[in-house]
Design an enzyme around this catalytic site. Structure first.
Site, PDB file in Angstrom:
ATOM      1  CE  LYS A 143      52.653 100.151 -13.006  1.00 57.72           C
ATOM      2  NZ  LYS A 143      52.422 100.624 -14.374  1.00 57.72           N
ATOM      3  CG  ASP A 159      58.847  84.494 -14.917  1.00 60.73           C
ATOM      4  OD1 ASP A 159      59.278  83.975 -15.954  1.00 60.73           O
ATOM      5  OD2 ASP A 159      58.056  83.918 -14.147  1.00 60.73           O
ATOM      6  CE1 TYR A 182      57.826  85.942  -9.794  1.00 58.32           C
ATOM      7  CE2 TYR A 182      57.930  83.602 -10.247  1.00 58.32           C
ATOM      8  CZ  TYR A 182      57.692  84.890 -10.672  1.00 58.32           C
ATOM      9  OH  TYR A 182      57.316  85.134 -11.964  1.00 58.32           O
ATOM     10  CG  ASP A 214      53.623 100.368 -17.580  1.00 59.57           C
ATOM     11  OD1 ASP A 214      54.597 100.486 -16.831  1.00 59.57           O
ATOM     12  OD2 ASP A 214      52.620 101.097 -17.496  1.00 59.57           O
ATOM     13  CG  ASP A 237      58.767  83.701 -21.147  1.00 59.70           C
ATOM     14  OD1 ASP A 237      59.826  83.486 -20.537  1.00 59.70           O
ATOM     15  OD2 ASP A 237      57.850  82.858 -21.241  1.00 59.70           O
TER      16      ASP A 237
END
Ligand code: NAD
Length: 336
Positions: free
Chosen positions: A172, A229, A125, A205, A233
């Site tokens: 990751k 982020d 970001y 993941d 959701d």
């Protein structure tokens, strides 16, 4: 007692609708808040030619606390994200997103109780993209030790203070060995000072699979910006949707409360948006102001409206309007 002062940002799309509802229910708690309305996003762009005028940032900084509606960002073109600029401009480094089941809301799981803590100032970001040659675009993903240590300290202090059982760092680092490697390294260093909070690591993941299969596998999730982020959701989907989950953006001396959701252009202007997320963000704001009891009363009133199930918005299976839901919460507040 004199009123608290706070900034109110209506935002775009469904923003003014859900902010209006939140403002009404906060007033009904009896805590006097004097709101100063500040425009950012589409309205500010239209009026001042800038979606985030410097004066707006200054007002929030001076006031120290704000309730913010969602702000839209054009996809693939146009101005950079106002949300990102606001968080970075005000040093709101911690994004705190409690994701809890609300009994009565149709959803895949009961008893979900997760906390997503998202680093809010860097990662992908930073918004730096370059095109070294036509057809090749590179994005910068910046991870610093300073910001990683800061968010890890926030997460562990939060977990310890709130009696949470574990902090899972979502990463990751199998692929992004150096950047996520640094994020992990910082988290491990901070974790060493909190023997009472279990420290865990999970590749992003696999963490997504865990959450979909059984959300109770995790407790507090500490994430770099992008994973936080996405995971927020996903987690909102576990408890019934984006209309339900609040968020706090916290920095040193400044706090901006909002919903996890965006401006929902598909339903904007129809009066049917679910204001729960913004109302619960309002409860977090009240607690932040030192009015924890009023915040709890507001949460209890929301819970009661869902338990009774007579006045729900369409996203959670009802046919009530934003305004009707807010009125039901106000009535429930009066009854408690
Ligand atoms: P969104 O969160 O606005 O909407 C996703 C889906 O969820 C839509 O179908 C929408 O109708 C539904 N939804 C969201 N909030 C709801 C509510 N309160 N009640 C009922 N249904 C609700 O995501 P999007 O469509 O991907 O993004 C729209 C815009 O919002 C984009 O410009 C994006 O940049 C912006 N955005 C802003 C913020 C923020 O201000 N913090 C956060 C996310 C997205």
């Amino acid at each position: 007692m004199s009123a608290y002062r706070a900034v109110l940002i209506p935002g775009d799309g469904i923003g003014p609708e859900v902010i209006g509802a939140a403002r009404r229910v906060i007033a009904a708690t009896g805590v006097a808040v004097e709101w100063e309305e500040v425009e950012v996003g589409g309205t500010a762009l239209g009026k001042h030619g800038d979606p985030l005028p410097g004066a707006a940032l200054e007002r929030i900084r001076e006031c120290g606390v704000a309730l913010k509606g969602p702000v839209a960002t054009p996809v693939g073109k146009g101005f950079p994200s106002v949300n990102v600029a606001l968080r970075r401009g005000l040093g709101l480094y911690a994004n705190l997103r409690p994701v809890r089941s609300i009994p009565g809301v149709p959803s895949r799981y009961r008893d979900v109780d997760l906390v997503v803590i998202r680093e809010n100032t860097e990662g992908l970001y930073v918004g730096i993209e370059r095109e070294p040659r036509p057809g090749v675009v590179e994005a910068v993903r910046r991870i610093t030790a300073a910001a990683s240590l800061r968010i890890a300290r926030f997460a562990f202090a939060y977990a310890a203070r709130n009696g949470r059982r574990s902090v899972t760092v979502v990463h990751k680092a199998n692929i992004l060995k150096r950047s996520d490697g640094l994020f992990l390294d910082c988290a491990r260093r901070v974790a060493a000072g909190y023997p009472g909070v279990e420290y865990r690591e999970r590749i992003v993941d696999a963490a997504c699979q865990d959450l979909v299969l059984d959300p109770s596998r995790h407790d507090v999730l500490l994430c770099p910006n992008l994973y936080g982020d996405i995971i927020s959701d996903l987690a909102a989907g576990l408890v019934g949707g984006l209309g339900l989950v609040p968020a706090a953006n916290l920095g040193d001396g400044v706090a901006v409360f909002e919903a996890v959701h965006g401006s929902a252009p598909d339903i904007a202007g129809r009066g049917i948006a679910n204001p729960t997320a913004l109302i619960l963000a309002g409860a977090m704001l009240l607690a932040h102001l030192g009015e924890a009891e009023a915040g709890r009363a507001l949460e209890a009133a929301v819970a009661r409206v869902y338990r009774e199930g007579r006045c729900l918005t369409p996203d959670v299976g009802g046919s009530s309007t934003t305004r009707e839901f807010a009125e039901a919460v106000i009535a429930a507040l009066g009854d408690t």
